[in-house]
Design a protein around this motif. Structure first.
Motif, PDB file in Angstrom:
ATOM      1  N   ILE C  13       0.848  -1.194   0.000  1.00  0.00           N
ATOM      2  CA  ILE C  13       0.000   0.000   0.000  1.00  0.00           C
ATOM      3  C   ILE C  13       0.886   1.247   0.000  1.00  0.00           C
ATOM      4  CG2 ILE C  13      -0.214   0.055   2.508  1.00  0.00           C
ATOM      5  CD1 ILE C  13      -3.070   1.097   2.129  1.00  0.00           C
ATOM      6  N   LEU C  14       2.140   1.050   0.395  1.00  0.00           N
ATOM      7  CA  LEU C  14       3.066   2.187   0.458  1.00  0.00           C
ATOM      8  C   LEU C  14       4.455   1.741   0.045  1.00  0.00           C
ATOM      9  CD1 LEU C  14       4.068   5.024   1.547  1.00  0.00           C
ATOM     10  CD2 LEU C  14       4.361   3.886   3.746  1.00  0.00           C
ATOM     11  N   GLU C  15       5.064   2.522  -0.818  1.00  0.00           N
ATOM     12  CA  GLU C  15       6.455   2.252  -1.182  1.00  0.00           C
ATOM     13  C   GLU C  15       7.235   3.551  -1.144  1.00  0.00           C
ATOM     14  OE1 GLU C  15       6.214   0.470  -5.020  1.00  0.00           O
ATOM     15  OE2 GLU C  15       5.529  -1.458  -4.240  1.00  0.00           O
ATOM     16  N   VAL C  16       8.356   3.517  -0.438  1.00  0.00           N
ATOM     17  CA  VAL C  16       9.212   4.707  -0.351  1.00  0.00           C
ATOM     18  C   VAL C  16      10.597   4.333  -0.835  1.00  0.00           C
ATOM     19  CG1 VAL C  16      10.297   6.329   1.245  1.00  0.00           C
ATOM     20  CG2 VAL C  16       7.934   5.628   1.620  1.00  0.00           C
ATOM     21  N   GLU C  17      11.149   5.176  -1.735  1.00  0.00           N
ATOM     22  CA  GLU C  17      12.496   4.888  -2.244  1.00  0.00           C
ATOM     23  C   GLU C  17      13.370   6.111  -2.102  1.00  0.00           C
ATOM     24  OE1 GLU C  17      12.175   3.669  -6.294  1.00  0.00           O
ATOM     25  OE2 GLU C  17      11.475   1.664  -5.761  1.00  0.00           O
ATOM     26  N   ASN C  18      14.500   5.929  -1.510  1.00  0.00           N
ATOM     27  CA  ASN C  18      15.522   6.982  -1.448  1.00  0.00           C
ATOM     28  C   ASN C  18      14.984   8.307  -0.913  1.00  0.00           C
ATOM     29  OD1 ASN C  18      15.969   5.478  -4.459  1.00  0.00           O
ATOM     30  ND2 ASN C  18      17.555   5.287  -2.883  1.00  0.00           N
ATOM     31  N   LEU C  19      14.334   8.245   0.222  1.00  0.00           N
ATOM     32  CA  LEU C  19      13.794   9.463   0.803  1.00  0.00           C
ATOM     33  C   LEU C  19      14.877  10.223   1.563  1.00  0.00           C
ATOM     34  CD1 LEU C  19      11.353  11.246   1.592  1.00  0.00           C
ATOM     35  CD2 LEU C  19      11.034   9.768   3.569  1.00  0.00           C
ATOM     36  N   ASN C  20      15.017  11.496   1.204  1.00  0.00           N
ATOM     37  CA  ASN C  20      15.894  12.394   1.965  1.00  0.00           C
ATOM     38  C   ASN C  20      15.030  13.551   2.441  1.00  0.00           C
ATOM     39  OD1 ASN C  20      18.728  11.370   1.463  1.00  0.00           O
ATOM     40  ND2 ASN C  20      17.986  11.543  -0.631  1.00  0.00           N
ATOM     41  N   ALA C  21      15.178  13.945   3.702  1.00  0.00           N
ATOM     42  CA  ALA C  21      14.335  15.036   4.189  1.00  0.00           C
ATOM     43  C   ALA C  21      15.149  16.043   4.976  1.00  0.00           C
ATOM     44  CB  ALA C  21      13.202  14.482   5.037  1.00  0.00           C
ATOM     45  N   PHE C  22      14.714  17.305   4.911  1.00  0.00           N
ATOM     46  CA  PHE C  22      15.478  18.406   5.489  1.00  0.00           C
ATOM     47  C   PHE C  22      14.561  19.352   6.256  1.00  0.00           C
ATOM     48  CE2 PHE C  22      19.014  17.606   2.530  1.00  0.00           C
ATOM     49  CZ  PHE C  22      18.358  16.891   1.546  1.00  0.00           C
ATOM     50  N   TYR C  23      15.138  20.032   7.247  1.00  0.00           N
ATOM     51  CA  TYR C  23      14.448  21.155   7.885  1.00  0.00           C
ATOM     52  C   TYR C  23      15.375  22.335   7.762  1.00  0.00           C
ATOM     53  CZ  TYR C  23      10.638  18.730  10.287  1.00  0.00           C
ATOM     54  OH  TYR C  23       9.516  18.029  10.589  1.00  0.00           O
ATOM     55  N   ASN C  24      14.875  23.411   7.120  1.00  0.00           N
ATOM     56  CA  ASN C  24      15.724  24.601   6.971  1.00  0.00           C
ATOM     57  C   ASN C  24      17.103  24.259   6.444  1.00  0.00           C
ATOM     58  OD1 ASN C  24      13.819  26.395   7.908  1.00  0.00           O
ATOM     59  ND2 ASN C  24      14.424  26.101  10.045  1.00  0.00           N
ATOM     60  N   GLY C  25      17.135  23.382   5.434  1.00  0.00           N
ATOM     61  CA  GLY C  25      18.408  23.080   4.801  1.00  0.00           C
ATOM     62  C   GLY C  25      19.206  21.987   5.476  1.00  0.00           C
ATOM     63  N   LYS C  26      18.914  21.689   6.747  1.00  0.00           N
ATOM     64  CA  LYS C  26      19.724  20.654   7.416  1.00  0.00           C
ATOM     65  C   LYS C  26      19.072  19.289   7.195  1.00  0.00           C
ATOM     66  CE  LYS C  26      21.995  19.599  11.736  1.00  0.00           C
ATOM     67  NZ  LYS C  26      21.680  19.340  13.096  1.00  0.00           N
TER      68      LYS C  26
END
Lengths: 264, 260, 242
Positions: C13-26
């Motif tokens: 039901i969900l597939e995530v690939e190569n997730l990168n996440a940032f807050y204010n650039g960090k």
């Protein structure tokens, strides 16, 4: 249900109520015609006939205070309405959107804020002419910056709240989030700010009328009454005391009331 | 050493009056660790705050006494109380970073109790504070001395709080959910630290938590509170292995992790 | 970030690939990939700073700075949060709060909305009399049930629970978890359950992902992770449990 007791400052509430009531009654009837001159009563001290005494033209001060108070309330009220309405829109946009829009608008806000309200009013009056409407317009614009700044910080506080995230998940549009979801939460702060703004407006109007650039004769104004009575302070101090006292009590009443309402 | 007898506290800022705690009895002997376990509204924090004298005006103590070494804390003068609180009885709280003054260096906060309760020179105080910071296993204690709370992690702040609480070598330490806001790996270390102090100082500990596992790890006795009343009490083994009351059974049962 | 509707494995039901996440650039999430099968519970466990909440927010698309491939069936996902007081608008009555998602879904008829709400209240075990109250009149458990109701009213099958029980009392936590598991069976839901509480994760998850500092440390079934941890960090975490 255990209800938290609401502590309203009773003194403030009663004072405000009495003053507003007096002014409202004054709309329909005053003991004497506020503009009627009566040479015989010139400078009469407070008595049963004239509770606040009479001024240099024999006009009943009590009646004039009631009418003057009406002007003051009107100016204060309208100023706050203008300041709050536009301040709210400005604050909502800058707080919620942020970014460059926020930067530009807030700098313009700062420029307006750096003008003392009376100075701004002076500019307006000299450009547009001295009448009550212009006084209201000028003071209203002068009050927008402080409202905007406060509303903005409230929106910044709420824009990351979980219930806003929840609304986004519901696919609620931005405008609806701003005005239907977030707005009710900032009302208490807005009301408190409005109360302070009202008090400042009252003082500003009194100050302007005192300086002669506010409400014009024959409209009564508490500030002008005080200005005109300066020369007679030693002879008939009541001419200055009662208008001044009325201003103080009005502000005191509203301040106490709004402060107690704002307490959690 | 500490005896809470029939303590009842109510909140008078609502109509009708809200009950806080009712007829609570707690006793802690020297060197004993007693856990107070309960959920929100059980009155556990209220009990601790009333011992420390930290309750607000609208919260009134309607009956009972709090005896510390046979002195009723509820009846002594403010002056006498100041000699005891922070000196013989100390408290540490749940949120370490917000419990410390953000504008004051950490070392100075550790020293504060010394300033109030003991006559020492400035240098001696600093030495004592640094010694304390070392005892709570903070590395480079003399550098930490000059740091501000926001420069430290949650776990480090909690150690600072413990140092501040322990510096006068109190007879009783009240710990109100001190590890709840910390990561699991840090939690165990903080608990070990408190345990060590308890042993080396022969200090009594009142450990408040909603987490039974924590209480079991660190306490000898436990008192279970529910909605302001004592529901069950006894040694940790007894209460855990042989819970008598429904509520206690429920609490113990949950933590025995069954697959859903 | 791209959202393609077609999931590569039809069981997911969900597939995530190569997730990168940032807050204010960090950067807070580094190259995370995961998948959740329909009807299952995937537990994301980690300490503070592990990035677990950030992953949840990225998948729900309620944060801005992230990239990677996220595929969700029907593009429909809902989220329930940790702080129940913050998650409900303090100035609105519960009825209004529950009507809002229905209004957004286009249910114009008030009667229809009320009827959907009534059946949902039964499902989450809430009394109708709570509808005229404000959020701070409710207990934590009741508020969380309202939040669950909000998620379910929007007919999503994928629900992200971000520390949904962490702020609740122990006995209440137990009730809410039981409720969530029952609803899962009844309505065919799938959960991405984010928590720092290893015990809860072990009680409800089918698969578990252990996170540290934004990276996946270990992935596996509940049995594998809890009975046979391979990584040092996982062992350290389990060891720290009392």
């Amino acid at each position: 249900m255990h209800k938290k007791k609401l502590k309203i400052n009773k003194f403030g509430a009663i004072l405000s109520f009495v003053i507003v009531l007096m002014i409202i009654i004054g709309i329909f009837a005053t003991p004497y015609d506020p503009n009627k001159m009566d040479a015989a009563s010139k400078f009469s001290a407070p008595s049963i006939n004239h509770i606040f005494g009479c001024d240099q033209f024999g006009r009943d001060i009590f009646s004039r205070v009631l009418v003057g108070g009406r002007t003051t309330l009107l100016v204060g009220g309208c100023t706050v309405l203008i300041g709050a309405f536009f301040g709210m829109i400005l604050g909502a946009i800058t707080g919620f959107i942020g970014g460059i829009v926020d930067e530009i608008l807030m700098r313009i806000n700062d420029v307006v804020a750096s003008f003392p309200s009376i100075l701004l009013a002076l500019v307006f009056i000299s450009l547009l002419g001295p009448n009550t409407g212009n006084v209201i317009l000028a003071l209203g614009i002068a009050f927008i910056p402080s409202f905007a700044r406060i509303v903005r910080s409230e929106f910044i506080k709420y824009k990351d709240a979980d219930f806003v995230k929840s609304a986004k998940l519901m696919k609620v549009g931005k405008i609806r989030i701003l005005f239907v979801h977030i707005m009710p939460n900032i009302m208490p702060t807005m009301l408190a700010t409005a109360a302070i703004g009202f008090n400042n407006a009252v003082l500003a109007e009194a100050g302007m009328s005192y300086l002669g650039i506010g409400v014009m004769p024959p409209d009564a104004s508490l500030g002008r009454m005080m200005s005109e009575s300066q020369a007679y302070l030693s002879v008939a101090p009541w001419c200055a005391i009662f208008p001044g006292l009325f201003i103080v009590l009005m502000i005191l009443g509203f301040s106490l009331l709004s402060e107690s309402l704002n307490r959690k | 050493m500490l005896e809470v007898k029939n303590l009842s506290i109510n909140f008078y800022d609502t109509t009708p009056v809200t009950k806080g705690i009712e007829n609570i009895n707690i006793s802690i002997c020297e060197g004993e660790t007693v856990g107070i376990v309960g959920e929100s509204g059980s009155g556990k924090t209220l009990t601790a705050l009333s011992i420390m004298g930290l309750i607000e005006d609208h919260v009134k103590i309607d009956s009972g006494e709090i005896l510390f070494n046979n002195k009723n804390l509820l009846q002594i003068s403010a002056k006498e109380r100041r000699k005891i609180i922070g000196n013989d009885i100390s408290m540490i709280f749940q949120e370490p970073i917000s419990s410390l003054n953000p504008l004051m260096k950490v070392g100075k906060q550790v020293e504060e109790s010394l300033k109030l309760h003991k006559n020492m020179t400035k240098d001696d105080r600093k030495k004592e504070a640094i010694k304390m910071l070392e005892l709570v296993k903070l590395p480079d204690a003399n550098i930490i001395y000059d740091k501000y709370p926001h420069e430290l992690s949650g776990g480090m702040c909690q150690r600072v709080m413990i140092a501040a609480a322990m510096i006068c070598h109190p007879k009783l330490l009240i710990a109100d959910e001190p590890t709840t806001a910390l990561d699991v790996t840090i939690q165990k270390n903080i608990l070990k630290l408190i345990s060590e102090f308890h042993e080396t100082e022969n200090m009594g500990v009142m450990f408040i938590s909603h987490d039974l596992r924590v209480i079991r790890y660190i306490c000898d006795k436990v008192i279970v509170l529910y909605k302001g009343k004592v529901v069950e009490s006894g040694t940790v083994e007894d209460v855990f292995n042989n819970p008598k009351e429904e509520y206690t059974k429920k609490l113990v049962g949950i933590k025995n992790g069954k697959r859903k | 970030m791209e959202k393609e509707n077609k999931l590569k494995d039809p069981r997911n039901i969900l597939e995530v690939e190569n997730l990168n996440a940032f807050y204010n650039g960090k950067q807070y999430v580094y190259d995370v990939s995961l998948s959740l099968k329909r009807g299952q519970v995937l537990g994301l466990v980690g300490e503070s700073g592990s990035g677990k909440s950030t992953i949840g927010k990225a998948i729900a698309d309620i944060m801005k700075e992230y990239n990677g491939n996220i595929r969700i069936e029907d593009d429909s996902v809902q989220m329930i949060f940790q702080n129940t007081l913050d998650a409900l608008n303090p100035k609105k009555k519960i009825l209004w709060i529950l009507e809002e998602p229905l209004k957004m879904m286009g249910v114009k008829n008030k009667e229809e909305r009320l009827s959907k709400i009534a059946s949902m209240l039964i499902k989450v075990n809430l009394d109708e009399e709570l509808l005229c109250r404000y959020p701070d009149d409710l207990s934590g458990g009741q508020r969380q049930r309202v939040c669950i109701a909000i998620a379910l009213l929007q007919e999503s099958k994928l629900i992200i629970a971000d520390e949904a029980t962490s702020a609740l009392d122990v006995t209440v936590q137990d009730n809410i978890l039981s409720l969530m598991m029952n609803l899962k069976k009844e309505m065919g839901l799938s959960y991405l359950f984010i928590s720092h509480d290893l015990e809860i994760i072990s009680q409800i998850s089918d698969e578990v992902i252990v996170l540290k500092n934004g990276r996946i440390v270990e992935k596996g079934t509940v049995e594998n992770i809890y009975d046979n941890p391979k990584e040092e960090y996982t062992k350290k975490l389990l060891d720290a449990c009392l």
